[in-house]
Scaffold this active site. Structure first.
Site, PDB file in Angstrom:
ATOM      1  N   CYS A   1      42.364  47.771  25.347  1.00  0.00           N
ATOM      2  CA  CYS A   1      43.243  48.932  25.145  1.00  0.00           C
ATOM      3  C   CYS A   1      44.530  48.848  25.949  1.00  0.00           C
ATOM      4  CB  CYS A   1      42.488  50.215  25.503  1.00  0.00           C
ATOM      5  SG  CYS A   1      42.020  50.327  27.258  1.00  0.00           S
TER       6      CYS A   1
ATOM      7  N   ASP B   1      42.507  30.982  34.706  1.00  0.00           N
ATOM      8  CA  ASP B   1      42.425  31.828  35.893  1.00  0.00           C
ATOM      9  C   ASP B   1      41.770  31.014  36.995  1.00  0.00           C
ATOM     10  OD1 ASP B   1      42.484  34.430  37.380  1.00  0.00           O
ATOM     11  OD2 ASP B   1      40.308  34.159  37.307  1.00  0.00           O
TER      12      ASP B   1
ATOM     13  N   CYS C   1      35.725  49.394  31.082  1.00  0.00           N
ATOM     14  CA  CYS C   1      36.930  50.192  30.870  1.00  0.00           C
ATOM     15  C   CYS C   1      36.556  51.530  30.237  1.00  0.00           C
ATOM     16  CB  CYS C   1      37.902  49.428  29.980  1.00  0.00           C
ATOM     17  SG  CYS C   1      39.463  50.308  29.661  1.00  0.00           S
TER      18      CYS C   1
ATOM     19  N   ASP D   1      36.758  37.346  35.591  1.00  0.00           N
ATOM     20  CA  ASP D   1      37.507  36.097  35.460  1.00  0.00           C
ATOM     21  C   ASP D   1      37.867  35.794  34.010  1.00  0.00           C
ATOM     22  OD1 ASP D   1      37.280  35.796  38.207  1.00  0.00           O
ATOM     23  OD2 ASP D   1      35.406  34.666  38.045  1.00  0.00           O
TER      24      ASP D   1
ATOM     25  N   CYS E   1      42.898  45.830  31.003  1.00  0.00           N
ATOM     26  CA  CYS E   1      41.904  45.776  29.929  1.00  0.00           C
ATOM     27  C   CYS E   1      42.520  45.070  28.731  1.00  0.00           C
ATOM     28  CB  CYS E   1      41.429  47.181  29.550  1.00  0.00           C
ATOM     29  SG  CYS E   1      40.304  47.220  28.133  1.00  0.00           S
TER      30      CYS E   1
ATOM     31  N   CYS F   1      37.616  52.645  27.568  1.00  0.00           N
ATOM     32  CA  CYS F   1      37.473  52.493  26.125  1.00  0.00           C
ATOM     33  C   CYS F   1      36.103  51.971  25.732  1.00  0.00           C
ATOM     34  CB  CYS F   1      38.555  51.579  25.570  1.00  0.00           C
ATOM     35  SG  CYS F   1      38.442  49.862  26.145  1.00  0.00           S
TER      36      CYS F   1
ATOM     37  N   GLU G   1      48.827  30.903  36.238  1.00  0.00           N
ATOM     38  CA  GLU G   1      49.456  31.878  37.123  1.00  0.00           C
ATOM     39  C   GLU G   1      50.340  31.179  38.143  1.00  0.00           C
ATOM     40  OE1 GLU G   1      46.964  35.748  38.059  1.00  0.00           O
ATOM     41  OE2 GLU G   1      45.716  33.970  38.284  1.00  0.00           O
TER      42      GLU G   1
END
Length: 418
Positions: A328, A188, A344, A353, A325, A346, A272
């Site tokens: 989940c 990333d 999150c 990052d 996430c 969950c 990316e």
């Protein structure tokens, strides 16, 4: 198994006064021939809708040398002049194929001063390089040896804005694939941290331009005080150019070491597909993004992975790596840039990052396993949705099928790359 590749080795050299004068004349002639040929092609297309081929441009060059006005073109080696016509032909081929913009004229002050010599225009004997129209070999500083038994096929001589001379020697090299490994990494890219790896490691951004910003500002202030077209102004301009060259050299050295490390340690590298040109339109972060040099790092990863038998996977730019996430599979509606850590529903707590890097890795492996590429494709499909959006949805579905905390080795088996 070793593979043969064409590889360029760049060295700095220090020409004598006579050699520098000869090369400077060659640079000027190369620029003139390129601009004149481009002008003729543009006039023929605008006036007659007629294309001019390389053979026609080469014949025109022969006629130009016979005129009294351009007779000095015969005083330099003919090979760099022919090569620049080939480069112009390639530029027009890229333009008509919609891979590049329309060719631009070369500027004496802004364009790179260079000349390309093929095998018939230089002599290579016992490790000494002598160019056409020269009696003495170039004083090259061999910072690293050429491959054993290598014979140069092309030599490109250039001079940068700081007045340094370089020779790029192209030759055949034998490269062996790196030892196979089960490791894979997702990357990333960022500004605070130059990149965050899926392993949790954060690589700090050296910020080379910021570290020399005071020195650069001082040199630019001195340049602004000099009289136009004076010798002192030219000296001040070279001082500014040397600061820029120092920044660029340090940045390139850092990126080479980083990219080589990533390629050696991992069998699969997932990144990316960032549109750096669009990101640079944001004037608030354009300077920092330029200093990070994401595009240059990607280029290094591309050719080094090809050299050493590694796999480079490029994830679609619209993939919600930061908002997804990894536990989940829930995608948040919004996640502002100032939020560096989030929780999150969950119960999983994510570093922005690190979570993005892990999602990028899982997305690259999951989409590759589906048999479709992960590069963005904008053509609409039969279902009316773009291929890029379908790939993103398949990636999210693939991630949700992978259990949280699953080892990378299992993911590699799933993608068929192990």
């Amino acid at each position: 198994m070793a593979r043969q590749v064409r590889r360029a080795f760049k060295y700095r050299f220090y020409p004598t006064g006579e050699q520098a004068a000869e090369l400077s004349r060659t640079f000027g002639c190369v620029r003139l021939v390129y601009n004149k040929a481009l002008e003729e092609r543009t006039r023929a297309w605008d006036g007659e809708q007629r294309r001019i081929s390389y053979a026609q441009s080469s014949a025109a060059l022969t006629q130009w040398k016979k005129t009294a006005e351009l007779a000095f073109l015969s005083e330099v080696s003919c090979v760099p002049l022919q090569q620049v016509l080939r480069h112009l032909q390639t530029a027009f081929g890229n333009f008509f194929a919609k891979r590049a913009a329309y060719p631009r004229f070369k500027s004496r002050k802004r364009s790179r001063a260079s000349a390309e010599y093929t095998r018939s225009a230089f002599t290579w004997r016992e490790g000494r390089l002598t160019l056409a129209k020269m009696t003495e070999p170039l004083d090259i500083r061999w910072s690293r040896p050429l491959p054993q038994g290598a014979e140069p096929t092309t030599v490109t001589v250039s001079r940068d804005s700081a007045g340094r001379w370089f020779g790029s020697i192209l030759c055949q090299d034998s490269l062996s694939a790196a030892p196979a490994t089960d490791a894979a990494v997702g990357i990333d890219a960022g500004i605070t941290s130059l990149m965050t790896l899926s392993t949790g490691e954060k690589i700090a951004n050296p910020r080379h331009e910021r570290r020399d910003r005071a020195r650069l500002a001082k040199a630019q202030r001195e340049l602004s005080r000099k009289a136009p077209r004076s010798a002192n102004r030219d000296k001040a301009r070279r001082k500014v150019a040397r600061v820029h060259a120092r920044i660029a050299d340090r940045r390139r050295d850092f990126l080479h070491k980083l990219s080589t490390r990533l390629v050696r340690e991992n069998q699969t590298v997932v990144i990316e597909d960032l549109t750096v040109a669009n990101l640079l339109k944001n004037r608030r972060v354009a300077r920092a993004i330029s200093d990070a040099a994401w595009r240059e790092l990607r280029t290094m990863l591309e050719y080094k992975c090809a050299w050493y038998g590694r796999e480079l996977v490029v994830v679609d730019r619209w993939f919600p790596s930061s908002k997804l996430c990894g536990g989940c599979g829930t995608v948040r509606a919004k996640l502002p840039l100032d939020v560096r850590e989030w929780t999150c529903g969950c119960g999983a707590v994510h570093d922005r990052d690190v979570n993005a890097a892990r999602n990028i890795l899982a997305a690259g492996l999951a989409v590759s396993a589906c048999g479709d590429g992960v590069r963005p494709q904008r053509e609409p499909s039969r279902t009316g949705r773009s291929s890029a959006k379908q790939e993103t949805q398949r990636a999210i579905a693939g991630i949700s099928r992978l259990q949280a905390g699953e080892e990378v080795k299992t993911c590699l088996r799933f993608s068929g790359t192990a």
